[in-house]
Design a protein around this motif. Structure first.
Motif, PDB file in Angstrom:
ATOM      1  N   ARG A 188      31.639  37.531  12.631  1.00 47.49           N
ATOM      2  CA  ARG A 188      30.963  38.271  13.681  1.00 47.49           C
ATOM      3  C   ARG A 188      31.827  38.321  14.950  1.00 47.49           C
ATOM      4  O   ARG A 188      32.699  37.464  15.142  1.00 47.49           O
ATOM      5  CB  ARG A 188      29.599  37.635  13.987  1.00 47.49           C
ATOM      6  CG  ARG A 188      28.604  37.839  12.832  1.00 47.49           C
ATOM      7  CD  ARG A 188      27.222  37.309  13.176  1.00 47.49           C
ATOM      8  NE  ARG A 188      26.671  37.952  14.353  1.00 47.49           N
ATOM      9  CZ  ARG A 188      26.095  39.158  14.352  1.00 47.49           C
ATOM     10  NH1 ARG A 188      26.021  39.860  13.226  1.00 47.49           N
ATOM     11  NH2 ARG A 188      25.587  39.661  15.464  1.00 47.49           N
ATOM     12  N   PRO A 189      31.598  39.317  15.803  1.00 48.10           N
ATOM     13  CA  PRO A 189      32.381  39.418  17.038  1.00 48.10           C
ATOM     14  C   PRO A 189      32.317  38.120  17.833  1.00 48.10           C
ATOM     15  O   PRO A 189      31.331  37.379  17.767  1.00 48.10           O
ATOM     16  CB  PRO A 189      31.690  40.567  17.788  1.00 48.10           C
ATOM     17  CG  PRO A 189      31.035  41.382  16.716  1.00 48.10           C
ATOM     18  CD  PRO A 189      30.611  40.398  15.661  1.00 48.10           C
ATOM     19  N   ASP A 194      38.605  43.785   8.315  1.00 49.41           N
ATOM     20  CA  ASP A 194      37.915  42.668   8.968  1.00 49.41           C
ATOM     21  C   ASP A 194      36.915  41.970   8.054  1.00 49.41           C
ATOM     22  O   ASP A 194      36.005  41.284   8.522  1.00 49.41           O
ATOM     23  CB  ASP A 194      37.205  43.140  10.249  1.00 49.41           C
ATOM     24  CG  ASP A 194      38.169  43.737  11.251  1.00 49.41           C
ATOM     25  OD1 ASP A 194      39.278  43.200  11.378  1.00 49.41           O
ATOM     26  OD2 ASP A 194      37.818  44.743  11.898  1.00 49.41           O
TER      27      ASP A 194
END
Length: 371
Positions: free
Chosen positions: A261-262, A334
């Motif tokens: 996750r960011p 990603d």
């Protein structure tokens, strides 16, 4: 004359309360892995680590994490040198993941700015990542023996009952802190702070406080009035808003698709199954992440039974989608394919552990791990 008499009374009350509490603490203190023996000053690293872990988390849940961290990273220098992803994975399941990110930042800053030694005063501690007023006071008192007013949820309850404070929380916090300051002694500051915490945790409990065993009963206004359990009073909580989203569990032979996750936001930097943004229910139909659409060419299918999770400010419902991917398919940008056999070591946060325990996901995990 009246002001002087009040000051004398406050001093007598402080001496009586601190003597009574410390005598009780010497006999009944909880044995916790981060605590030093009574009368001793604790290791600042262990105090800091425990206090960060204990923020919004109960002691029982923290103990195994604290033991694991201190075995793996026994000193601040060890923790500061660790890889961020290793620390985040070790934190997985403890929740409130911004604490872990700030833990890493604080360890590195203390190494760089203070040569690996925590500062001993509250002002300098407050300037470090992840350390607020309560944590700064706790470290200052417990690790360095400085007089500091340490007020956590347990202490709030004790003080509200001692002085029968009718103002509801959170508005009562200022008055509670002022009353706590009146009682805080200069000597044995760390033991006094931990004694107040222990009193709230074991005697002055939220329900059915054991007033007959309380060392401060003689001065407790709530106990004398027989309504201690009614305090502290609280402002009614608002109903938490609801959010929803989709979470995607993709299998490729013995692998499962994961992402990170960011770095900022909820579960920031944590390993997770790919998911959509978490929107308000009124946001309309939720579409899967665009990078997942070509991955399966329409092979995604929804399984019954949402996964629900309660965050501090909202409740989340995730609808689970599952897909079987061809064996030579590359992971999208990603993301990566991770062996199902290593999923427990991946460091999934609690929400994603719930997804992994969804009955349909478990069935697929078992099916793929044996093929």
């Amino acid at each position: 004359m009246q002001q002087a008499a009040m000051s004398d009374g406050q001093q007598r009350r402080r001496r009586h309360a601190s003597r009574s509490l410390l005598a009780w603490y010497d006999r009944h203190r909880r044995v916790l892995p981060w605590r030093a023996p009574a009368h001793d000053i604790a290791d600042p690293y262990r105090v800091w680590l425990s206090e960060i872990m204990l923020q919004q988390t109960v002691v029982k849940a923290v103990i195994p994490y604290f033991d694991s961290f201190t075995r793996r990273w026994p000193t601040l220098a060890d923790l500061a040198a660790a890889r961020d992803d290793e620390v985040m994975a070790a934190w997985a399941g403890l929740g409130y993941y911004s604490r872990a990110r700030k833990l890493i930042a604080c360890a590195k800053e203390v190494m760089e700015r203070f040569d690996g030694r925590f500062p001993d005063d509250e002002a300098a501690l407050l300037a470090l990542p992840g350390i607020g007023p309560y944590t700064a006071a706790a470290i200052s008192a417990i690790a360095f023996g400085r007089r500091a007013v340490v007020v956590d949820g347990n202490v709030e309850r004790v003080i509200a009952r001692l002085f029968r404070i009718t103002t509801p929380l959170p508005a009562a916090k200022r008055e509670i802190r002022e009353r706590a300051a009146d009682l805080t002694p200069a000597g044995r500051a760390g033991d006094y702070a931990q004694g107040m915490m222990d009193l709230g945790a074991t005697i002055c409990t939220p329900r059915r406080p054991a007033c007959d065993r309380c060392p401060l009963m003689a001065m407790c206004e709530g106990g004398q009035a027989g309504d201690a359990e009614d305090f502290p009073r609280k402002t009614p909580k608002r109903t938490k808003p609801q959010r929803r989203g989709l979470v995607h569990v993709a299998f490729r032979g013995g692998d499962v698709l994961l992402t990170r996750r960011p770095p900022r936001g909820l579960l920031g930097g944590m390993v997770a199954f790919p998911s959509t943004p978490w929107t308000e229910p009124a946001a309309g139909d939720i579409q899967p992440p665009p990078q997942l659409v070509p991955l399966t060419h329409g092979k995604w299918h929804e399984v019954p039974g949402d996964v629900t999770h309660v965050f501090t400010h909202f409740t989340l419902s995730l609808t689970v989608w599952i897909a079987q991917i061809d064996g030579d398919t590359m992971a999208p940008a990603d993301m990566w394919w991770s062996p199902i056999s290593q999923l427990e070591e991946a460091g999934l946060p609690s929400l994603m552990q719930k997804v992994a325990r969804h009955p349909h996901v478990v069935s697929w995990l078992r099916r793929q791990s044996v093929t």
